[in-house]
Design a protein around this motif. Sequence first.
Motif, PDB file in Angstrom:
ATOM      1  N   ASP A  24       0.863  -1.186   0.000  1.00 51.89           N
ATOM      2  CA  ASP A  24       0.000   0.000   0.000  1.00 51.89           C
ATOM      3  C   ASP A  24       0.899   1.234   0.000  1.00 51.89           C
ATOM      4  OD1 ASP A  24      -1.569   2.169   0.578  1.00 51.89           O
ATOM      5  OD2 ASP A  24      -2.494   1.306   2.378  1.00 51.89           O
ATOM      6  N   PRO A  25       1.097   1.839  -1.174  1.00 49.97           N
ATOM      7  CA  PRO A  25       2.046   2.956  -1.251  1.00 49.97           C
ATOM      8  C   PRO A  25       1.550   4.211  -0.544  1.00 49.97           C
ATOM      9  CG  PRO A  25       0.990   2.602  -3.389  1.00 49.97           C
ATOM     10  CD  PRO A  25       0.516   1.500  -2.481  1.00 49.97           C
ATOM     11  N   LEU A  26       0.252   4.378  -0.396  1.00 46.35           N
ATOM     12  CA  LEU A  26      -0.281   5.567   0.281  1.00 46.35           C
ATOM     13  C   LEU A  26      -0.271   5.374   1.794  1.00 46.35           C
ATOM     14  CD1 LEU A  26      -1.634   8.274   0.411  1.00 46.35           C
ATOM     15  CD2 LEU A  26      -3.781   7.207  -0.263  1.00 46.35           C
ATOM     16  N   GLY A  27      -0.771   4.219   2.227  1.00 44.34           N
ATOM     17  CA  GLY A  27      -0.736   3.915   3.658  1.00 44.34           C
ATOM     18  C   GLY A  27       0.661   3.549   4.123  1.00 44.34           C
ATOM     19  N   LEU A  28       1.583   3.360   3.167  1.00 46.61           N
ATOM     20  CA  LEU A  28       2.980   3.027   3.470  1.00 46.61           C
ATOM     21  C   LEU A  28       3.094   1.743   4.279  1.00 46.61           C
ATOM     22  CD1 LEU A  28       4.323   6.629   4.269  1.00 46.61           C
ATOM     23  CD2 LEU A  28       4.996   5.218   2.320  1.00 46.61           C
ATOM     24  N   GLU A  39       6.542   0.262  -6.120  1.00 47.28           N
ATOM     25  CA  GLU A  39       5.488   1.236  -5.818  1.00 47.28           C
ATOM     26  C   GLU A  39       6.076   2.578  -5.400  1.00 47.28           C
ATOM     27  OE1 GLU A  39       2.298   0.873  -6.202  1.00 47.28           O
ATOM     28  OE2 GLU A  39       2.135  -1.279  -6.571  1.00 47.28           O
ATOM     29  N   ARG A  86       8.245   3.168  -3.062  1.00 43.99           N
ATOM     30  CA  ARG A  86       8.464   3.280  -1.618  1.00 43.99           C
ATOM     31  C   ARG A  86       9.707   2.496  -1.224  1.00 43.99           C
ATOM     32  NH1 ARG A  86       5.975   7.730  -1.705  1.00 43.99           N
ATOM     33  NH2 ARG A  86       3.721   7.742  -1.366  1.00 43.99           N
ATOM     34  N   TYR A 137      16.285   4.919  10.239  1.00 47.18           N
ATOM     35  CA  TYR A 137      14.947   4.320  10.278  1.00 47.18           C
ATOM     36  C   TYR A 137      14.716   3.374  11.451  1.00 47.18           C
ATOM     37  CZ  TYR A 137      14.777   6.201   5.526  1.00 47.18           C
ATOM     38  OH  TYR A 137      14.806   7.031   4.443  1.00 47.18           O
ATOM     39  N   PRO A 197       8.752   6.945   2.480  1.00 51.80           N
ATOM     40  CA  PRO A 197       8.995   7.551   1.168  1.00 51.80           C
ATOM     41  C   PRO A 197      10.461   7.347   0.782  1.00 51.80           C
ATOM     42  CG  PRO A 197       7.859   9.095   2.635  1.00 51.80           C
ATOM     43  CD  PRO A 197       8.309   7.937   3.479  1.00 51.80           C
ATOM     44  N   ARG A 229      14.717  11.088  -2.723  1.00 52.90           N
ATOM     45  CA  ARG A 229      14.991  11.291  -4.153  1.00 52.90           C
ATOM     46  C   ARG A 229      16.448  11.608  -4.424  1.00 52.90           C
ATOM     47  NH1 ARG A 229      10.797  15.781  -5.875  1.00 52.90           N
ATOM     48  NH2 ARG A 229       9.127  14.451  -6.617  1.00 52.90           N
ATOM     49  N   SER A 250      17.559  12.591   1.007  1.00 52.42           N
ATOM     50  CA  SER A 250      16.459  13.522   1.240  1.00 52.42           C
ATOM     51  C   SER A 250      15.598  13.641  -0.002  1.00 52.42           C
ATOM     52  CB  SER A 250      16.996  14.901   1.616  1.00 52.42           C
ATOM     53  OG  SER A 250      15.926  15.812   1.785  1.00 52.42           O
ATOM     54  N   SER A 251      14.377  14.058   0.204  1.00 48.10           N
ATOM     55  CA  SER A 251      13.519  14.392  -0.922  1.00 48.10           C
ATOM     56  C   SER A 251      13.787  15.805  -1.404  1.00 48.10           C
ATOM     57  CB  SER A 251      12.056  14.265  -0.512  1.00 48.10           C
ATOM     58  OG  SER A 251      11.782  12.923  -0.199  1.00 48.10           O
TER      59      SER A 251
END
Lengths: 467, 467
Positions: B107-111, B131, B133, B163, B221, B224, B291-292
Amino acid sequence: MSQTAAPADLLGRLESCLGRGGLLTNADDLAPYAVDWRRLFPGRPAAVARPANTAQVAAVMAACHAAGVPVVPQGGHTGLAGGATPDASGGQVVLSLARMNAIRRVDPLGLTLEAEAGCILKVAQDAAEAEGRLLPVSLAAEGSAMLGGVIATNAGGINVLRYGMTRNLVLGLEVVLADGTVVDGLRALRKDNAGYDWKQLFIGSEGTLGIVTAAILRLVPRPRHTATALLAVPDPAAALRLLRAAQDALGDTIQAFELIAGESLALVAEHAGLTSPIAEAGWTVLMEAGSSLEGLREAVETLLGEVLERGDATDGVLAESGQQAAALWALREHITEAEARAGKSVKHDVSVPIPAIPDFLAAAGEALAAGAPGTRPNIFGHMGDGNIHYNVIIGPEHGSEAINRIVHDTVARFGGSISAEHGIGQYRVDELVRHRRPEEMALARRIKDALDPQGLLNPGKVLRAGP
Amino acid sequence: MSQTAAPADLLGRLESCLGRGGLLTNADDLAPYAVDWRRLFPGRPAAVARPANTAQVAAVMAACHAAGVPVVPQGGHTGLAGGATPDASGGQVVLSLARMNAIRRVDPLGLTLEAEAGCILKVAQDAAEAEGRLLPVSLAAEGSAMLGGVIATNAGGINVLRYGMTRNLVLGLEVVLADGTVVDGLRALRKDNAGYDWKQLFIGSEGTLGIVTAAILRLVPRPRHTATALLAVPDPAAALRLLRAAQDALGDTIQAFELIAGESLALVAEHAGLTSPIAEAGWTVLMEAGSSLEGLREAVETLLGEVLERGDATDGVLAESGQQAAALWALREHITEAEARAGKSVKHDVSVPIPAIPDFLAAAGEALAAGAPGTRPNIFGHMGDGNIHYNVIIGPEHGSEAINRIVHDTVARFGGSISAEHGIGQYRVDELVRHRRPEEMALARRIKDALDPQGLLNPGKVLRAGP
């Protein structure tokens, strides 16, 4: 478990190990310890023990254990589930950690803070800040809540999205068991796989398995730049698309993503006199990102431009200063107070899988309209964590238990939890039994029996009292 | 606990619940399950059960429980402490989770990612990446290690600094208890304070309290932008100053901070043919940030300029491409292999409070020079987590137990842990008893007795076998 008054010889023993001022027994002295701050869970303590150090906690526990008298640990008394107040029997000793409030050490390089259980959260936050670091547990009650209670309830708050619950921040722990045994696991280690990580049992078990007396918490570098934005969104599904876009653009710099219903902001305007700087909308998102890197603000500005253009947001403002950011947060922080002024309400602290939030909100709204017409939901919460405070303002014709059932049964349909961050305490003990599988409850009972075979530690909290 | 061969009627029952191919009993078939990949901990299984689903795991556990036969759970067999191999009695059943390898949902949105215990870590990482992630558990054995083992050992690896350990990534868990009871806690919730968080007991307890059959893991996430740098530093104290400067400048974008001794890089050059692009130095730091946000690279460049100017680093290189970054990481990743080619070694996986690392390294070096002259330390590890792999290359005249004692006793002086990330398994059971307080060991035993009163689950691992 004794439900009768504590024997006089126990009180004598407690006084002798605690010294003058360490034991309270007069009715006037006991009153502040007898009820929670919302005055929802009144009780009657046999006495209040106020140990000054871990050895005294151990002595109190050993004496109560020998006498078969239950003990109710108490910190800042800010819990929302009645987890820290005694029952009405007059036979339970309240153990207040308030005198054990030392900060023993702040290590800005190792990123740790060691403190005693009675240290107030805000004091610990300030001690970390003085060293340029952040203790990232932040919640409304931080000026009164004590670290022992924060740990014992695995407190959440507004920074969970980025930094996790309190559990993720506990590196080392010292606890006193039901029989007075001190277990010292005060290790300032970020990685420690040497044997069972027993401290996990005491985090979040609300004083039913042991007494937290001291802890070593993890600190984090303080983000140098912060960007706080308020956005009007047409509906929760749009808020979800905004969250997805924010995850893609900002990664884990997002430290808060709060969803607030239009009705909630209306309550804040009416009862707290605070108004939103953006156009009225069905729903509002309060978003905050933080980073040590330059470029955060630009990234947030770009994101806002994109979501406004797509129509996932219809209006928005990015705070230009810390003062403006504080004003945006004030809207969020005054919701509970405004709710209290609006009338009687039934509070829920639920979580569901994040992508299910829009459907959950729709289903809960329908269920309440059908089952409890005339109620007014006051919906806000930590959408980025899946945690919604789905509160319901009720009239005299509504019963809180029925409202609980409607909301919790809807939560269950979406695979959610009836307590995301507030815990079970005494308030949700029966609801927990309704919502957890029997195998989970049996496992919890096994753990309780192993650590507190006589059932003397905070009886009736989390689990039903007795065997 | 039975030390005799498993009764024939148990094998018949297991075969009938597992079906053809689900139970291995021929000596040739058993061989791969009898010893770990380093061939240090050989054993002899009575049989190998290979269930295809949770119900079959439950049936195997119930049958073994009824027969009083011990069970040794096994995943990818990549552990470093002998936690997944049976003893030599021929009386233990190995339970391999390898056939339960489905990824049920990303689930890419719910991670979140839900998968079965036998899913290989790399396969789960790839599914998350597809996905967009990141599943941020990354370790050398990720191509073989299975999620059940990763969870049961609370695996660490190179991303812990940012993490956390595996524990921090487990949202939901399904386990099978010693008696075959299935406990389903597969909730995709980031916040859940409803009752005891029992899943914590099974994370990191190495299969001694229950069998992990499925899990829901948290994704993050994907950053990038990444910046990878290799720096020569004069000594560990300078590395510590570099870490502090990096924390201040880069915050929690730092995702790896590895310290490598000059001798270790020399081994890599000699035995793996890989050379460092920077000047030879006493110590080397491999640092990575992600980082993003744009601006990461500039921030790292600024930092490097400052530390070079101050003399905390004497040379440094910032990777210009992913390929260059991979080449820098290859130096780090070949240390273990180079060590194996250099001769016999004694491995240690220790942690100490981060600020104590320089003093610990000095003290351990002195203690070894005095107590085991002629040994050569091969020191590398996750300095940002306080985790050092303090390996020691020995000659025929050195005994590994004496070396263990010297290193572990030095660790104890600095308040450290004898197992930061590898666990106890069977390898460190006696050392654990030496280094943990009796109250901690008694508490661990209470937990074990509550969950596995007959001592049938992975006996002799983490805790000594028997009561």
